[in-house]
Design a protein around this motif. Structure first.
Motif, PDB file in Angstrom:
ATOM      1  N   SER A 146      11.333  50.256  65.443  1.00 40.29           N
ATOM      2  CA  SER A 146      11.049  51.694  65.505  1.00 40.29           C
ATOM      3  C   SER A 146       9.557  52.000  65.605  1.00 40.29           C
ATOM      4  CB  SER A 146      11.635  52.386  64.268  1.00 40.29           C
ATOM      5  OG  SER A 146      11.005  51.894  63.092  1.00 40.29           O
ATOM      6  N   ARG A 147       8.730  50.968  65.645  1.00 45.20           N
ATOM      7  CA  ARG A 147       7.284  51.191  65.708  1.00 45.20           C
ATOM      8  C   ARG A 147       6.896  51.956  66.968  1.00 45.20           C
ATOM      9  NH1 ARG A 147       3.826  45.935  65.034  1.00 45.20           N
ATOM     10  NH2 ARG A 147       4.821  46.130  62.989  1.00 45.20           N
ATOM     11  N   ALA A 148       7.476  51.619  68.087  1.00 43.26           N
ATOM     12  CA  ALA A 148       7.138  52.287  69.343  1.00 43.26           C
ATOM     13  C   ALA A 148       7.532  53.768  69.301  1.00 43.26           C
ATOM     14  CB  ALA A 148       7.829  51.588  70.507  1.00 43.26           C
ATOM     15  N   LEU A 149       8.655  54.040  68.653  1.00 40.65           N
ATOM     16  CA  LEU A 149       9.082  55.437  68.568  1.00 40.65           C
ATOM     17  C   LEU A 149       8.121  56.246  67.691  1.00 40.65           C
ATOM     18  CD1 LEU A 149      11.245  57.482  69.350  1.00 40.65           C
ATOM     19  CD2 LEU A 149      12.571  56.762  67.343  1.00 40.65           C
ATOM     20  N   THR A 179       5.394  59.608  68.651  1.00 39.85           N
ATOM     21  CA  THR A 179       5.203  60.910  67.979  1.00 39.85           C
ATOM     22  C   THR A 179       3.731  61.158  67.656  1.00 39.85           C
ATOM     23  OG1 THR A 179       5.616  59.902  65.822  1.00 39.85           O
ATOM     24  CG2 THR A 179       7.520  60.806  66.999  1.00 39.85           C
ATOM     25  N   ILE A 180       3.000  60.074  67.369  1.00 38.62           N
ATOM     26  CA  ILE A 180       1.555  60.214  67.150  1.00 38.62           C
ATOM     27  C   ILE A 180       0.868  60.643  68.424  1.00 38.62           C
ATOM     28  CG2 ILE A 180      -0.543  58.967  66.545  1.00 38.62           C
ATOM     29  CD1 ILE A 180       1.137  57.232  64.681  1.00 38.62           C
ATOM     30  N   ASP A 181       1.240  59.995  69.554  1.00 39.83           N
ATOM     31  CA  ASP A 181       0.635  60.349  70.842  1.00 39.83           C
ATOM     32  C   ASP A 181       0.969  61.789  71.226  1.00 39.83           C
ATOM     33  OD1 ASP A 181      -0.322  57.777  70.903  1.00 39.83           O
ATOM     34  OD2 ASP A 181       1.321  57.021  72.185  1.00 39.83           O
ATOM     35  N   ALA A 182       2.149  62.252  70.808  1.00 41.89           N
ATOM     36  CA  ALA A 182       2.566  63.617  71.157  1.00 41.89           C
ATOM     37  C   ALA A 182       2.063  64.643  70.149  1.00 41.89           C
ATOM     38  CB  ALA A 182       4.087  63.681  71.257  1.00 41.89           C
ATOM     39  N   ALA A 233       7.962  65.209  63.290  1.00 41.74           N
ATOM     40  CA  ALA A 233       8.808  64.123  63.775  1.00 41.74           C
ATOM     41  C   ALA A 233       8.338  62.782  63.225  1.00 41.74           C
ATOM     42  CB  ALA A 233       8.797  64.101  65.302  1.00 41.74           C
ATOM     43  N   TYR A 234       7.008  62.648  63.134  1.00 41.39           N
ATOM     44  CA  TYR A 234       6.482  61.382  62.621  1.00 41.39           C
ATOM     45  C   TYR A 234       6.882  61.186  61.167  1.00 41.39           C
ATOM     46  CZ  TYR A 234       3.189  57.898  60.914  1.00 41.39           C
ATOM     47  OH  TYR A 234       2.628  56.796  60.310  1.00 41.39           O
ATOM     48  N   LEU A 235       6.757  62.249  60.334  1.00 44.48           N
ATOM     49  CA  LEU A 235       7.106  62.145  58.922  1.00 44.48           C
ATOM     50  C   LEU A 235       8.598  61.825  58.748  1.00 44.48           C
ATOM     51  CD1 LEU A 235       5.040  65.124  57.448  1.00 44.48           C
ATOM     52  CD2 LEU A 235       4.569  62.674  57.205  1.00 44.48           C
ATOM     53  N   ALA A 236       9.436  62.441  59.589  1.00 39.40           N
ATOM     54  CA  ALA A 236      10.880  62.179  59.503  1.00 39.40           C
ATOM     55  C   ALA A 236      11.181  60.716  59.837  1.00 39.40           C
ATOM     56  CB  ALA A 236      11.640  63.105  60.443  1.00 39.40           C
ATOM     57  N   LEU A 237      10.541  60.198  60.891  1.00 44.20           N
ATOM     58  CA  LEU A 237      10.757  58.799  61.282  1.00 44.20           C
ATOM     59  C   LEU A 237      10.214  57.840  60.225  1.00 44.20           C
ATOM     60  CD1 LEU A 237       9.933  58.942  65.096  1.00 44.20           C
ATOM     61  CD2 LEU A 237      12.184  58.660  64.042  1.00 44.20           C
TER      62      LEU A 237
END
Length: 729
Positions: free
Chosen positions: A147-150, A154-157, A162-166
């Motif tokens: 899941s690192r790529a996902l 979210t960081i790039d976007a 979304a990042y906190l949820a992931l």
């Protein structure tokens, strides 16, 4: 007449009949005013409503396929598959299948058993790599690295929610998976501890199997793709399995189908004797002859030797073929002794056991109403093959047998015991005996036809000889078999060759209906030596190994090569193997070309069979000619050419020539036993071999009138005699 709707109520008084559904035209054809289909006139209106203008109520018993469900109506035209597979229903095939399965399993087990130490070393060497791969796999799973790529996306976007949820989801996954890993490790250690405390004597065994299983598991996990731990036990063709993928690959490679439109299978691939059988349907538009011609390409796609691939058309459909792939080179096996060798007597009216095909099925050769031509290069078993039907004739006491061996060796000497006439070599006395024999045969053939024409229909149906007629001594029309080996030596004889050709041609053309069958064998299948006038009339052909496809076509007939039959492709090591083809209306012709391995009849077998045939003939009083000790009657008056020259001298006097009927009348007076019954076409055929053709001759008719008619000129006959003498020198 209008059609009722489906919801129309039918009372008890309503007359109910079956309605035969006529095919209706497509609704797209709205521009057609009227269409006549299946006996009913159908009108299409602008609203695409169909109205039957003419029809007929058909009773239930008279309706097509009455009582047959529609889903089964088309099945009647299809091939019904056997309820029990052939390899189970047939004892020989069952035994062959069991042998193949045992060979495969036994070989595979032995192959891998002796390599267990090697496999152990390979697994041990690969286990560290496998352990490393297992640890890395566990790490990626436990810490959710996938899941690192996902999360990075979210960081790039710039999407913090979304990042906190992931991130929370990843932390939950890691905690759960680490707990599962810890519990698993704890339970494993606990289990080992319990075993050690309760069964200390079994601890060593448990540890040993733990190490073994770990080495196997980590070794398999660490193996390299280019270096498999275990290799296949079967690299050759024997005992390998034919699969649908392999068959499709072969047909695609041969250009008989494409990957997007592959061949289909009419039934599952199954064992059949000593090989695999696949019933294949080609794509629409392709036909079986194309597949037969691609035999070598298919063998390449199957990765087998072409000699083990056999393709036969299937009678169900023009695009269906039966592909049989043998485990071994079937034609390199030890030949099977002919069943004729064990028979006390044989009925020549029955098909002759001739050999076996590639699938060890019996191949028979019917010679009634037909003749046989055998051709091959030297030392391929031609003589052995020609002796099989000749030996069958020897075992039938009602058959009159004539044998001539152009080679002059002792291969046919045993037949002296039963032959009415026997000759070996091409010496003058043998040539005179052969010519005399042929002349008598042609005269007797013509006499038979004249006598058969006068017999009642119930005695001689279809104007052909019957078994009852052949065995009736009063009628004196026995089956007569003439067997000539190395026939080219007689046809090339400078003095008698042309007449031999003409007489043989006459016998082959119409002789079978009168009971005359010829068996001719040659090692020189040349169109000049054996012209089409003779070769083209022979109904059955057996082509063994030859040098070129043209020679194969000469034996089997024009167009055989295009049909996939080429005897030049046969192997020199396959003695007694050839392509058997019938070109007349016999049963053999319906079967098409068959690659056949002939039965073996040794010289000793032939000797015994001729002794039996002689005893049978002696017991019935049917031993005749040279076999009975009678001296042969040999005419030494010369050839047909010489007789015609003498006839012209007698009847033409100083004239340039004479009419054909006048020459024939004189010939019949000179030697009625030979020329009685000859016609103009018979004489023309005999003289054509010498280069003498009938032409217009001014002469006197038998009625004494002077007319211009077909005849022969003295100068042409004398010139042919001179040319023959010059050739002999």
């Amino acid at each position: 007449m209008s059609h009722p709707t489906h919801d129309t109520d039918l009372t008890d008084d309503t007359e109910v009949s079956n309605v035969v559904a006529f095919p209706l035209p497509s609704t797209e054809q709205t521009d057609a005013d009227e269409v006549e289909d299946s006996g009913a006139l159908v009108e299409i209106t602008e609203a695409n409503e169909v109205e039957v203008l003419d029809g007929e109520i058909v009773d239930e018993d008279e309706a097509p396929n009455a009582g047959v469900p529609a889903v089964l109506a088309g099945t009647a035209r299809r091939e019904l598959l056997p309820i029990i597979p052939a390899w189970l229903a047939d004892r020989d095939q069952f035994q062959a299948t069991v042998r193949w399965a045992w060979t495969y399993c036994h070989h595979t087990a032995r192959y891998h058993a002796v390599r267990v130490p090697l496999y152990t070393l390979k697994l041990t060497a690969a286990s560290p790599r496998g352990m490393g791969r297992a640890v890395m796999t566990w790490q990626r799973w436990a810490f959710d690295t996938e899941s690192r790529a996902l999360r990075q996306s979210t960081i790039d976007a710039a999407d913090p929610s979304a990042y906190l949820a992931l991130s929370r989801q990843r932390d939950d996954h890691v905690r759960t998976r680490l707990r599962v890993s810890a519990v698993t490790a704890f339970l494993s250690a606990l289990g080992l501890g319990v075993v050690w405390l309760m069964y200390p004597e079994a601890m060593q065994t448990v540890l040993m199997w733990t190490v073994v299983v770990s080495i196997i598991a980590f070794g398999l996990l660490g193996r390299r793709e280019d270096k498999p731990i275990v290799k296949t036990a079967v690299l050759g063709q024997q005992a390998s399995k034919l699969t649908p993928d392999v068959v499709v690959r072969a047909f695609v490679g041969a250009g008989l189908c494409k990957e997007d439109t592959p061949v289909t299978f009419a039934q599952p691939i199954q064992r059949d004797g000593r090989g695999w059988l696949a019933v294949v349907d080609l794509p629409y538009g392709k036909h079986a002859a194309q597949a037969v011609g691609k035999r070598e390409s298919l063998a390449s796609g199957l990765n087998v030797n072409p000699i083990t691939v056999f393709i036969d058309p299937d009678q169900v459909s023009a695009r269906r073929v039966r592909l049989w792939v043998s485990d071994v080179d079937v034609f390199a096996q030890k030949p099977v002794t002919s069943p004729l060798a064990g028979m006390e007597e044989f009925d020549f009216w029955q098909p002759i056991p001739f050999g076996l095909d590639a699938r060890d099925r019996k191949v028979t050769l019917p010679l009634i109403w037909s003749s046989l031509l055998v051709g091959a290069i030297p030392r391929m078993g031609k003589t052995f093959s020609a002796r099989i039907p000749t030996a069958a004739a020897a075992l039938d006491p009602y058959v009159e047998l004539f044998v001539f061996n152009g080679k002059g060796d002792g291969a046919w000497r045993a037949f002296e015991k039963v032959a009415v006439a026997y000759g070996a070599g091409v010496r003058d006395q043998v040539m005179e005996l052969l010519v005399t024999t042929l002349r008598k045969m042609v005269a007797d053939m013509n006499d038979r036809f004249e006598r058969m024409a006068k017999l009642p229909v119930d005695v001689c149906p279809e104007a052909k000889l019957t078994p009852a007629m052949a065995r009736n001594k009063r009628l004196n029309m026995p089956l007569t078999v003439l067997s000539i080996d190395e026939v080219q030596r007689y046809l090339e004889h400078p003095e008698y060759g042309a007449e031999v050709l003409a007489l043989l041609t006459d016998l082959v053309k119409v002789g079978p209906a009168a009971g005359y069958m010829l068996i001719l064998a040659t090692q020189k299948p040349d169109g000049k030596v054996i012209p089409d006038s003779l070769r083209g009339q022979i109904g059955s052909r057996f082509a063994m190994k030859v040098m070129t496809w043209q020679a194969s076509d000469t034996i089997l007939g024009a167009g055989s090569y295009q049909a996939g039959m080429d005897a030049s492709k046969l192997s020199r090591s396959h003695k007694g193997v050839g392509i058997l083809l019938g070109s007349d209306d016999s049963e053999l012709a319906e079967q098409g070309g068959q690659i056949t391995r002939t039965h073996l009849l040794s010289s000793a077998d032939v000797e015994v069979m001729c002794d039996r045939g002689r005893a049978l003939r002696s017991a019935l009083g049917l031993l005749k000619g040279m076999a009975a000790g009678e001296a042969p009657t040999v005419e030494t008056t010369g050839s047909v050419l010489d007789d015609v020259a003498n006839a012209l001298t007698a009847v033409a006097g100083n004239a340039a020539g004479a009419h054909t009927e006048v020459v024939l009348a004189r010939l019949a007076e000179m030697r009625p036993e030979f020329y009685d019954g000859w016609t103009g076409s018979t004489l023309a055929g005999a003289l054509k071999a010498y280069g003498v053709e009938p032409t217009q001759v001014w002469g006197t008719t038998p009625e004494g009138e002077k007319k211009n008619r077909q005849g022969y000129k003295r100068d042409a006959v004398v010139a042919a005699q001179s040319a023959r003498i010059d050739h002999a020198r």
